[in-house]
Enzyme design. Sequence first.
Site, mmCIF file in Angstrom:
data_model
loop_
_atom_site.group_PDB
_atom_site.id
_atom_site.type_symbol
_atom_site.label_atom_id
_atom_site.label_comp_id
_atom_site.label_asym_id
_atom_site.label_seq_id
_atom_site.Cartn_x
_atom_site.Cartn_y
_atom_site.Cartn_z
ATOM 1 N N TYR A 118 -9.288 5.762 6.988
ATOM 2 C CA TYR A 118 -9.472 6.154 8.389
ATOM 3 C C TYR A 118 -10.497 7.284 8.380
ATOM 4 O O TYR A 118 -10.207 8.369 7.878
ATOM 5 C CB TYR A 118 -8.162 6.663 8.992
ATOM 6 C CG TYR A 118 -7.103 5.590 9.225
ATOM 7 C CD1 TYR A 118 -6.261 5.153 8.207
ATOM 8 C CD2 TYR A 118 -6.943 5.030 10.491
ATOM 9 C CE1 TYR A 118 -5.295 4.178 8.439
ATOM 10 C CE2 TYR A 118 -5.970 4.057 10.730
ATOM 11 C CZ TYR A 118 -5.159 3.636 9.704
ATOM 12 O OH TYR A 118 -4.197 2.673 9.933
ATOM 13 N N LYS A 137 0.665 -0.243 14.863
ATOM 14 C CA LYS A 137 2.063 -0.355 15.285
ATOM 15 C C LYS A 137 2.434 -1.527 16.181
ATOM 16 O O LYS A 137 3.621 -1.846 16.313
ATOM 17 C CB LYS A 137 2.474 0.934 16.025
ATOM 18 C CG LYS A 137 2.574 2.138 15.132
ATOM 19 C CD LYS A 137 3.756 2.001 14.197
ATOM 20 C CE LYS A 137 3.777 3.049 13.136
ATOM 21 N NZ LYS A 137 4.181 2.591 11.832
ATOM 22 N N PRO A 169 -4.521 0.683 18.463
ATOM 23 C CA PRO A 169 -4.245 0.184 17.113
ATOM 24 C C PRO A 169 -4.328 1.230 15.996
ATOM 25 O O PRO A 169 -4.039 0.911 14.840
ATOM 26 C CB PRO A 169 -5.297 -0.913 16.915
ATOM 27 C CG PRO A 169 -6.377 -0.602 17.885
ATOM 28 C CD PRO A 169 -5.751 0.115 19.030
ATOM 29 N N TYR A 183 4.111 6.324 9.831
ATOM 30 C CA TYR A 183 3.241 5.206 9.442
ATOM 31 C C TYR A 183 4.050 4.105 8.751
ATOM 32 O O TYR A 183 3.865 2.922 9.033
ATOM 33 C CB TYR A 183 2.105 5.697 8.537
ATOM 34 C CG TYR A 183 0.941 4.732 8.474
ATOM 35 C CD1 TYR A 183 -0.191 4.923 9.255
ATOM 36 C CD2 TYR A 183 0.993 3.601 7.651
ATOM 37 C CE1 TYR A 183 -1.255 4.025 9.220
ATOM 38 C CE2 TYR A 183 -0.056 2.699 7.606
ATOM 39 C CZ TYR A 183 -1.181 2.915 8.387
ATOM 40 O OH TYR A 183 -2.219 2.012 8.353
ATOM 41 N N HIS A 233 0.857 -1.193 0.000
ATOM 42 C CA HIS A 233 0.000 0.000 0.000
ATOM 43 C C HIS A 233 0.887 1.234 0.000
ATOM 44 O O HIS A 233 1.710 1.409 0.889
ATOM 45 C CB HIS A 233 -0.911 0.005 1.230
ATOM 46 C CG HIS A 233 -2.105 -0.880 1.081
ATOM 47 N ND1 HIS A 233 -3.347 -0.549 1.554
ATOM 48 C CD2 HIS A 233 -2.241 -2.075 0.473
ATOM 49 C CE1 HIS A 233 -4.203 -1.511 1.248
ATOM 50 N NE2 HIS A 233 -3.562 -2.456 0.604
HETATM 51 P P1 FAD Z 1 1.204 -11.716 21.419
HETATM 52 O O1 FAD Z 1 0.885 -11.773 19.985
HETATM 53 O O2 FAD Z 1 0.129 -11.395 22.393
HETATM 54 O O3 FAD Z 1 1.860 -13.123 21.801
HETATM 55 C C1 FAD Z 1 2.061 -13.545 23.141
HETATM 56 C C2 FAD Z 1 1.984 -15.065 23.178
HETATM 57 O O4 FAD Z 1 2.298 -15.504 24.488
HETATM 58 C C3 FAD Z 1 0.587 -15.588 22.877
HETATM 59 O O5 FAD Z 1 0.663 -16.569 21.872
HETATM 60 C C4 FAD Z 1 0.107 -16.138 24.198
HETATM 61 O O6 FAD Z 1 -0.758 -17.240 24.030
HETATM 62 C C5 FAD Z 1 1.421 -16.546 24.841
HETATM 63 N N1 FAD Z 1 1.388 -16.614 26.305
HETATM 64 C C6 FAD Z 1 0.792 -15.761 27.166
HETATM 65 N N2 FAD Z 1 0.996 -16.161 28.441
HETATM 66 C C7 FAD Z 1 1.752 -17.287 28.373
HETATM 67 C C8 FAD Z 1 2.271 -18.178 29.361
HETATM 68 N N3 FAD Z 1 2.062 -17.972 30.656
HETATM 69 N N4 FAD Z 1 2.994 -19.244 28.951
HETATM 70 C C9 FAD Z 1 3.220 -19.469 27.628
HETATM 71 N N5 FAD Z 1 2.723 -18.654 26.649
HETATM 72 C C10 FAD Z 1 2.009 -17.588 27.025
HETATM 73 N N6 FAD Z 1 -0.540 -4.314 15.544
HETATM 74 C C11 FAD Z 1 -0.047 -3.829 14.375
HETATM 75 O O7 FAD Z 1 1.186 -3.661 14.259
HETATM 76 N N7 FAD Z 1 -0.851 -3.512 13.299
HETATM 77 C C12 FAD Z 1 -2.178 -3.704 13.372
HETATM 78 O O8 FAD Z 1 -2.843 -3.476 12.372
HETATM 79 C C13 FAD Z 1 -2.753 -4.206 14.594
HETATM 80 N N8 FAD Z 1 -4.070 -4.439 14.686
HETATM 81 C C14 FAD Z 1 -4.543 -5.081 15.805
HETATM 82 C C15 FAD Z 1 -5.881 -5.389 15.840
HETATM 83 C C16 FAD Z 1 -6.401 -6.076 16.944
HETATM 84 C C17 FAD Z 1 -7.871 -6.400 16.964
HETATM 85 C C18 FAD Z 1 -5.554 -6.437 18.034
HETATM 86 C C19 FAD Z 1 -6.099 -7.191 19.237
HETATM 87 C C20 FAD Z 1 -4.213 -6.124 17.999
HETATM 88 C C21 FAD Z 1 -3.701 -5.441 16.901
HETATM 89 N N9 FAD Z 1 -2.358 -5.119 16.816
HETATM 90 C C22 FAD Z 1 -1.869 -4.528 15.671
HETATM 91 C C23 FAD Z 1 -1.448 -5.441 17.903
HETATM 92 C C24 FAD Z 1 -0.660 -6.720 17.645
HETATM 93 O O9 FAD Z 1 -1.537 -7.761 17.349
HETATM 94 C C25 FAD Z 1 0.186 -7.046 18.888
HETATM 95 O O10 FAD Z 1 0.950 -5.907 19.214
HETATM 96 C C26 FAD Z 1 1.106 -8.257 18.653
HETATM 97 O O11 FAD Z 1 0.370 -9.445 18.683
HETATM 98 C C27 FAD Z 1 2.209 -8.319 19.725
HETATM 99 O O12 FAD Z 1 2.962 -9.502 19.565
HETATM 100 P P2 FAD Z 1 3.603 -10.227 20.817
HETATM 101 O O13 FAD Z 1 4.324 -11.403 20.267
HETATM 102 O O14 FAD Z 1 4.329 -9.244 21.654
HETATM 103 O O15 FAD Z 1 2.373 -10.681 21.725
HETATM 104 C C1 PHB Z 2 -6.106 -4.088 10.489
HETATM 105 O O1 PHB Z 2 -6.126 -4.348 9.271
HETATM 106 O O2 PHB Z 2 -6.445 -4.918 11.356
HETATM 107 C C2 PHB Z 2 -5.674 -2.751 10.948
HETATM 108 C C3 PHB Z 2 -5.193 -1.847 10.003
HETATM 109 C C4 PHB Z 2 -4.785 -0.584 10.416
HETATM 110 C C5 PHB Z 2 -4.883 -0.246 11.747
HETATM 111 C C6 PHB Z 2 -5.351 -1.145 12.681
HETATM 112 C C7 PHB Z 2 -5.763 -2.407 12.281
HETATM 113 O O3 PHB Z 2 -4.508 0.999 12.126
#
Ligand code: FAD
Ligand code: PHB
Length: 393
Positions: free
Chosen positions: A202, A298, A294, A386, A75
């Site tokens: 947005y 990021k 979100p 961004y 994009h």
């Molecule tokens: P997580 O993905 O949360 O991974 C942590 C892992 O640890 C999980 O698999 C969990 O099951 C495991 N865990 C937890 N506790 C334990 C334990 N005690 N023992 C063993 N395992 C455990 N970010 C973006 O950059 N762009 C986006 O567009 C965006 N959109 C989002 C939309 C939604 C609806 C949501 C909810 C989040 C969004 N995010 C976005 C945020 C992004 O998904 C998170 O920042 C990302 O998942 C972080 O990765 P992580 O590996 O730190 O944590």
């Molecule tokens: C998504 O596609 O889930 C998404 C895209 C942009 C955002 C947040 C979530 O800022």
Amino acid sequence: MTTTRTQVGIVGAGPAGLLLSHLLHLRGIESIVLEARSRDYVEHRIRAGVLEHVVEQLLIETGVGARMQADGLPHEGVILRFGSRDHRIDFRTLTGKHVLVYSQHLLVRDLIAARLAANGTILFEADAVSLHGIDTSQPRIRYRQADAEHDLACDVIAGCDGFHGISRPAVEPHLRVFERDYPFGWLGILADAAPSSQELVYANHDRGFALLSMRSPTVSRLYLQCAPDEDVDAWSDDRIWAELQTRFSREGGFTLTEGRITQKGVTPMRSFVTEPMQYGRLFLAGDSAHIVPPTGAKGLNLAAGDVAVLARALEAFYRRGETALLDAYSATCLARAWKVQRFSWWMTSMLHRFATHSDFERRVQLAELDYVTSSVAASTSLAENYVGLPLPA
Ligand code: FAD
Ligand code: PHB
């Protein structure tokens, strides 16, 4: 109780834990990943969808970008819709870069496949229950798998277990937390509908924020600003589409293609940072250390940035016995994380409706949108944040 040994014990197989394990493997460092959930669960968990340019590059350079390059959607801009008009921020012209729309769960699948193909160890349904000896050179992770407890002995623990994990609470007394809750959440849906716009939209509407995103040429991802404790059951499919149609309306008309809704959920909005991101031999990375709302897309990208820094620091530690980069880990990550926090907070503040805003504040918000989309300096600032600030050198 059995005890296994590895160099780096990683809690959590989200993007942070899996990418760290992959980056360490490329540097000849062993790790074991413990994941509380099943492989099937983490491979289907719908979350983020936008990869920064630097993260895309990192994945390509480290050999896990093939499917992302084939299926990801580049994009070159986004649209800000307010006052019922579109204003495009052109990333290509302003920064020379793009972002890539690629689902987080597909990236998780790619990383799991890469680790397993390289004989890496990921223990699924292995729930870390406690951390021991964090302030010694031989920390241990106690985990439960198949109703039995085990110990994983290691040199270093990487707490990649997300916001609700056990790593951060294990060192909470040594940390300072900075946080802000927002008075709204996002109601998100996945729908079998072709995206109604080629680029993300947005929308700042009088009834609240809405976001049009996508996962593929046939699947749309859409969000509506809602109450933080919104009851998702109060939202029939018809009500969701009607509200989306209203918030995306545009002068001259806009057709939002509807389709079967396959998933619905409410996400609360929060800004959260913990300082430092390290205590003793425990290093926090990703959502366990910080959460962003979100709106700036990021969270996943910040998690990838942290583990890139950590992998490099661990390489210096194992190859040359140097601890300077490990000692600097928290400060290095926080310098970038706070800039990303600022951007996510700013995008959130500019795009949502705040019930407490006076008419004056609402006018200022619209003036800010007008300024950002009409000034090259301001558009460039949005665009460079961004597409992603550079990873620390
Ligand atoms: P997580 O993905 O949360 O991974 C942590 C892992 O640890 C999980 O698999 C969990 O099951 C495991 N865990 C937890 N506790 C334990 C334990 N005690 N023992 C063993 N395992 C455990 N970010 C973006 O950059 N762009 C986006 O567009 C965006 N959109 C989002 C939309 C939604 C609806 C949501 C909810 C989040 C969004 N995010 C976005 C945020 C992004 O998904 C998170 O920042 C990302 O998942 C972080 O990765 P992580 O590996 O730190 O944590
Ligand atoms: C998504 O596609 O889930 C998404 C895209 C942009 C955002 C947040 C979530 O800022």
